[in-house]
Design a protein around this motif. Structure first.
Motif, short mmCIF file in Angstrom:
data_model
loop_
_atom_site.label_atom_id
_atom_site.label_comp_id
_atom_site.label_asym_id
_atom_site.label_seq_id
_atom_site.Cartn_x
_atom_site.Cartn_y
_atom_site.Cartn_z
N UNK A 1 1.10 -1.31 -0.31
CA UNK A 1 -0.09 0.00 0.08
C UNK A 1 0.76 1.29 -0.19
N UNK A 2 1.11 1.62 -1.21
CA UNK A 2 2.37 2.99 -1.58
C UNK A 2 1.91 4.24 -0.40
N UNK A 3 0.72 4.70 -0.09
CA UNK A 3 0.49 5.81 0.26
C UNK A 3 1.20 6.21 1.31
N UNK A 4 0.46 4.65 2.15
CA UNK A 4 1.13 4.68 3.58
C UNK A 4 2.62 4.84 4.01
N UNK A 5 3.87 4.19 2.29
CA UNK A 5 4.59 4.29 2.48
C UNK A 5 4.75 5.95 2.34
N UNK A 6 4.60 6.49 1.48
CA UNK A 6 5.17 7.63 0.81
C UNK A 6 4.69 9.02 1.91
N UNK A 7 3.37 8.54 3.01
CA UNK A 7 3.40 9.97 4.26
C UNK A 7 4.39 9.09 4.74
N UNK A 8 5.22 7.95 5.68
CA UNK A 8 6.34 7.94 6.10
C UNK A 8 7.47 8.08 6.17
N UNK A 9 7.62 8.33 4.64
CA UNK A 9 8.89 8.18 4.59
C UNK A 9 10.48 9.30 4.14
N UNK A 10 10.05 10.80 4.58
CA UNK A 10 10.09 12.25 4.83
C UNK A 10 10.23 11.98 6.29
N UNK A 11 10.02 11.31 7.35
CA UNK A 11 10.22 11.89 8.66
C UNK A 11 11.00 10.45 8.97
N UNK A 12 11.05 9.29 8.20
CA UNK A 12 11.96 8.62 8.39
C UNK A 12 13.44 8.93 7.92
N UNK A 13 13.57 9.24 6.55
CA UNK A 13 14.89 9.95 6.00
C UNK A 13 15.00 11.31 7.50
N UNK A 14 14.78 11.67 8.28
CA UNK A 14 15.27 12.56 9.17
C UNK A 14 15.60 11.56 10.01
N UNK A 15 14.81 11.25 10.45
CA UNK A 15 15.74 9.93 11.68
C UNK A 15 17.08 9.04 11.25
N UNK A 16 16.81 8.70 10.00
CA UNK A 16 18.46 7.67 9.33
C UNK A 16 19.56 9.28 9.99
N UNK A 17 19.52 10.16 9.29
CA UNK A 17 19.98 10.81 9.27
C UNK A 17 20.54 11.82 10.37
N UNK A 18 19.62 11.56 11.37
CA UNK A 18 20.22 11.87 13.55
C UNK A 18 20.98 10.99 13.35
N UNK A 19 20.29 9.25 13.15
CA UNK A 19 21.09 8.36 13.45
C UNK A 19 22.66 8.14 12.74
N UNK A 20 22.72 9.00 11.32
CA UNK A 20 24.09 8.89 11.32
C UNK A 20 24.82 9.43 11.85
N UNK A 21 24.56 11.22 12.08
CA UNK A 21 25.16 11.91 12.48
C UNK A 21 25.76 11.31 14.06
N UNK A 22 25.15 10.29 14.87
CA UNK A 22 25.11 9.59 16.35
C UNK A 22 26.12 8.76 15.80
N UNK A 23 25.88 7.65 14.80
CA UNK A 23 26.99 6.56 14.79
C UNK A 23 28.30 7.23 13.86
N UNK A 24 28.30 7.92 13.36
CA UNK A 24 29.90 8.99 13.33
C UNK A 24 30.04 9.16 14.06
N UNK A 25 29.43 9.77 15.94
CA UNK A 25 30.37 10.01 16.74
C UNK A 25 30.55 9.33 17.74
N UNK A 26 30.12 8.28 18.09
CA UNK A 26 30.36 7.30 18.78
C UNK A 26 31.32 6.18 18.85
N UNK A 27 31.32 4.83 19.51
CA UNK A 27 32.32 3.76 19.37
C UNK A 27 31.90 2.73 19.31
N UNK A 28 32.35 1.26 18.83
CA UNK A 28 31.83 0.42 19.54
C UNK A 28 31.12 0.01 21.20
N UNK A 29 32.08 0.24 21.31
CA UNK A 29 31.69 0.43 22.89
C UNK A 29 30.48 0.99 23.57
N UNK A 30 30.53 2.75 23.03
CA UNK A 30 29.08 3.13 23.13
C UNK A 30 28.16 2.85 22.50
#
Length: 247
Positions: free
Chosen positions: A70-99
């Protein structure tokens, strides 16, 4: 990277087969895979090694459920998912395996908690979930963040699809297309972070047969297995792994 002992090989092959199983109807297996891979690899490396394996499973899933989306449910979600992905990217950039380990441990335990709540309260749980745009935004950002950090957004995505009231086949198919999309988006980001390398991709290629075998087993045999017992075992093992990551 490939200097494994026998136990390590058993774990990674099991994880590859479990990914195939997860993409053919048992999504909770991914939670277990996330924790088990960190018994073999450091947390950061395990996240990157796991992603291409998940993509192989995603391709199988969208092929099998290609018309059940059901594409309409994905399309409405994707912009917000991308925000979360990029937040996660910067977190991964900043921390090591132990953290990263305790963070993934908390995410795993949260996903298990969500599943337990859904199982315990059933339809009442679904009815109490909000259906506003704000809820969609929250789910999208959380889903994007957790999948970027630890490849573990299955529980969050399940809640979103439950709110939409999708039939079982569309539920699975829409989820399959979601994870294919988001994992493709994550791939270049993981490359940039150094989590995916030429060496890790060689390892991933070795795991493809096990992923395919797992998917075929899932399609043919999984319906014959008492699902509640199997899921309970998977979640208990994943919880043990998640707790282990916290300490």
């Amino acid at each position: 990277m490939f200097d494994f002992g026998m136990v390590d090989w058993v774990i990674v092959i099991f994880c590859a087969m479990a990914i195939g199983l997860s993409k053919s109807g048992l999504p909770n297996m991914v939670i277990l895979v996330v924790t088990m891979m960190m018994f073999v690899f450091p947390a950061r490396e395990s996240v990157g090694i796991l992603l291409p394996m998940l993509l192989v499973g995603d391709l199988f899933a969208v092929t099998y459920y290609r018309r059940s989306v059901v594409w309409k449910h994905l399309i409405s979600l994707i912009p917000w998912v991308l925000i979360g992905v990029f937040i996660g990217y910067f977190v991964l950039f900043a921390i090591n395996s132990e953290q990263l380990e305790p963070l993934i441990g908390m995410i795993v335990l949260a996903m298990i908690g969500i599943h337990v709540m859904r199982s315990k309260f059933g339809e009442k749980f679904n009815q109490r979930l909000p259906k506003s745009m704000g809820f969609t935004a929250l789910i999208g950002i959380l889903g994007g963040f957790t999948t970027m950090i630890g490849n573990a957004a299955g529980g969050i995505m399940a809640i979103y699809l439950l709110v939409k009231g999708l039939p079982k086949k569309e539920f699975v198919g829409t989820g399959a297309w979601f994870f294919l999309f988001v994992n493709v988006v994550k791939f270049p980001l993981y490359l940039h972070l150094g989590l995916i390398t030429g060496e890790s991709l060689i390892f991933n290629s070795w795991m493809i047969p096990a992923i395919v075998i797992g998917a075929l087993i899932g399609v043919k045999i999984l319906p014959l297995i008492p699902q509640k017992v199997f899921q309970t075992l998977v979640l208990v093992l994943a919880a043990i792994g998640g707790i282990n990551l916290l300490f």
